[in-house]
Write an enzyme that holds these catalytic residues in place. Structure first.
Site, PDB file in Angstrom:
ATOM      1  N   HIS A  72      46.301  43.914  42.216  1.00  0.00           N
ATOM      2  CA  HIS A  72      47.234  43.110  41.424  1.00  0.00           C
ATOM      3  C   HIS A  72      48.467  43.929  41.080  1.00  0.00           C
ATOM      4  O   HIS A  72      48.462  45.171  41.115  1.00  0.00           O
ATOM      5  CB  HIS A  72      46.557  42.623  40.139  1.00  0.00           C
ATOM      6  CG  HIS A  72      46.051  43.737  39.276  1.00  0.00           C
ATOM      7  ND1 HIS A  72      46.889  44.531  38.514  1.00  0.00           N
ATOM      8  CD2 HIS A  72      44.807  44.230  39.095  1.00  0.00           C
ATOM      9  CE1 HIS A  72      46.175  45.447  37.889  1.00  0.00           C
ATOM     10  NE2 HIS A  72      44.900  45.294  38.222  1.00  0.00           N
ATOM     11  N   ASP A 354      42.170  48.234  41.390  1.00  0.00           N
ATOM     12  CA  ASP A 354      42.130  49.618  41.880  1.00  0.00           C
ATOM     13  C   ASP A 354      40.698  50.038  42.203  1.00  0.00           C
ATOM     14  O   ASP A 354      40.461  50.784  43.150  1.00  0.00           O
ATOM     15  CB  ASP A 354      42.775  50.587  40.878  1.00  0.00           C
ATOM     16  CG  ASP A 354      42.265  50.424  39.456  1.00  0.00           C
ATOM     17  OD1 ASP A 354      41.294  49.681  39.242  1.00  0.00           O
ATOM     18  OD2 ASP A 354      42.841  51.046  38.541  1.00  0.00           O
TER      19      ASP A 354
END
Length: 453
Positions: A72, A354
């Site tokens: 994102h 992540d």
């Protein structure tokens, strides 16, 4: 349980009490590791156009499939530093405010008319774009939207305009779209798709919900994966408690904000302070003092030590192999179906975090890669050899850089091949067989229940 990502932080020597923060222009990459430069890379502020290697192949090769895994875009912190004012970031989308994008205004209008989209389960109740005058925790910012509008535009120029991956009359069956259940990942996916697709038709958008941040779908039962993650977290903890300088810094920061050291550490101050840095906002101060650059020098030094030890000890690598096998296996299955001539799911988008991208990079053997920045993208391209149509090759790209021959399964092939890509079967063999060799196993199920050698 997932590792908390440790992010690069600012270290530019400015007086922490200075109210004006000036971000230096980045012209060339410095030769040595520079924490300020690394933090800029992580923030990924949309400024100059990015050079990318996507879509490069000999002229007689045909691009037949593209699979993209994104992190994102820029978000508001997930943690707050107790007893400090939260960073004042506006999450309303304002096209006249920088950073912006030529299609931002049209994107806002289009997102407000999305009732025809098919959204799995809880996704349908999420907002399609950020809209709070003071960002909520974890909310995508305007910067985050613009990062993915740029990603989509760049991929469109290469894959749609140049390689004609999707026709103008594309159908929903040619796409596979998947996101975790967070508004920031859904909104990032929609921003990328808006500028990527030949025509963003809500009726053709079928967004699937992935409940797992490692995208393990129905293959999440893996006891040894959890075991290696716990061992890796113990390693992290052990390294941290041995670092006296780091402990002094946390004690000092805790005094500044007036809370116990343990509470400050638990609030993950790096996550919050990185937001101040990326948005050029003054770091927090209290009546007792200010959190300053001297704190970050010690924290950053510890991060580099932690990263180096993580590579040496291999615990994270064992975790990564088991965590990412279900995702990589799905990727291989799709690539093989397209190679066999099926025309469905030729473009795949997974919108993630992540903690999704980092283990995938580790499992593939791409050890030189930076920690996934905001709006990072990992791309798997499938190519057909025009001279030998039964032969298929893959290229793997990370943030536009070709990392195909950094992967563990294609390092040696590079020395013997004149083609700038890797035979598909090498990737297939790696995922179906070679990933398990280090566990002295022949299957994912077995590897999940047996210690590595």
């Amino acid at each position: 349980v997932h590792l908390i990502p440790v992010n690069p932080v600012r270290e530019d020597g400015l007086n922490p009490k200075s109210r004006k923060r000036i971000m230096p222009d980045l012209l060339t990459e410095p030769p040595a590791i520079d924490p300020v430069y690394e933090a800029h890379v992580y923030c990924n502020i949309p400024t100059i156009a990015e050079r990318s290697m996507e879509g490069h192949a000999p002229h007689y090769f045909k691009l037949v499939s593209v699979q993209v895994l994104i992190r994102h875009g820029d978000r508001y912190p997930l943690y707050a530093i107790p007893k400090t004012k939260r960073p004042d970031i506006d999450c309303m989308l304002v096209p006249s405010r920088k950073p912006s994008h030529p299609q931002l205004e049209a994107f806002i209008k289009h997102m407000s008319r999305g009732s025809a989209a098919q959204m799995d389960g809880s996704l349908s109740s999420l907002p399609r774009y950020p809209s709070h005058s003071l960002c909520e925790m974890g909310e995508l910012t305007q910067t985050g939207v613009v990062q993915h509008l740029r990603n989509g535009q760049q991929l469109r120029e290469i894959y749609i305009n140049k390689h004609k991956l999707l026709p103008s009359d594309w159908t929903a069956k040619q796409l596979y779209l998947e996101t975790t259940g967070k508004s920031r990942t859904l909104q990032s996916a929609l921003a990328l798709l808006y500028t990527f697709l030949p025509d963003f038709d809500w009726k053709k958008i079928n967004m699937r919900h992935q409940w797992s941040t490692i995208f393990c779908s129905g293959s999440c039962d893996c006891p040894m994966r959890n075991h290696y993650l716990e061992e890796e977290q113990r390693r992290q903890y052990s390294l941290r408690v041995k670092n006296n300088d780091l402990e002094k810094i946390y004690v000092d920061m805790a005094k500044i904000v007036g809370i116990p050291t343990r509470q400050l550490r638990a609030s993950n101050p790096i996550d919050s302070l990185l937001c101040y840095f990326c948005h050029n906002v003054t770091f927090p101060c209290t009546k007792t003092g200010c959190i300053g650059m001297e704190h970050f020098k010690v924290i950053k030094r510890h991060q580099l030590e932690d990263e180096r030890e993580r590579q040496e000890k291999k615990l994270y690598f064992f975790y990564a192999l088991l965590a990412t096998h279900p995702f990589l296996n799905q990727t291989v299955n799709r690539l093989q179906r397209v190679a066999e001539g099926k025309k469905e799911e030729v473009f795949v988008l997974h919108s993630a975090h992540d903690v999704t991208l980092s283990p995938v990079l580790s499992a593939l053997g791409v050890t030189e890669a930076r920690f996934p920045r905001f709006a990072a993208r990992l791309v798997f391209e499938l190519w057909q050899d025009g001279k030998r149509p039964k032969e298929h090759f893959i290229r793997i790209l990370y943030n536009g850089a070709d990392v195909t021959f950094q992967t563990s399964f294609c390092k040696d092939h590079y020395k013997r091949s004149s083609k700038p890509m890797c035979p598909l079967e090498k990737f297939v063999n790696f995922v179906r067989r070679d990933m398990f060799l280090i566990f002295n196993s022949t299957s994912y199920y077995d590897a999940c229940r047996r210690r590595a050698l």
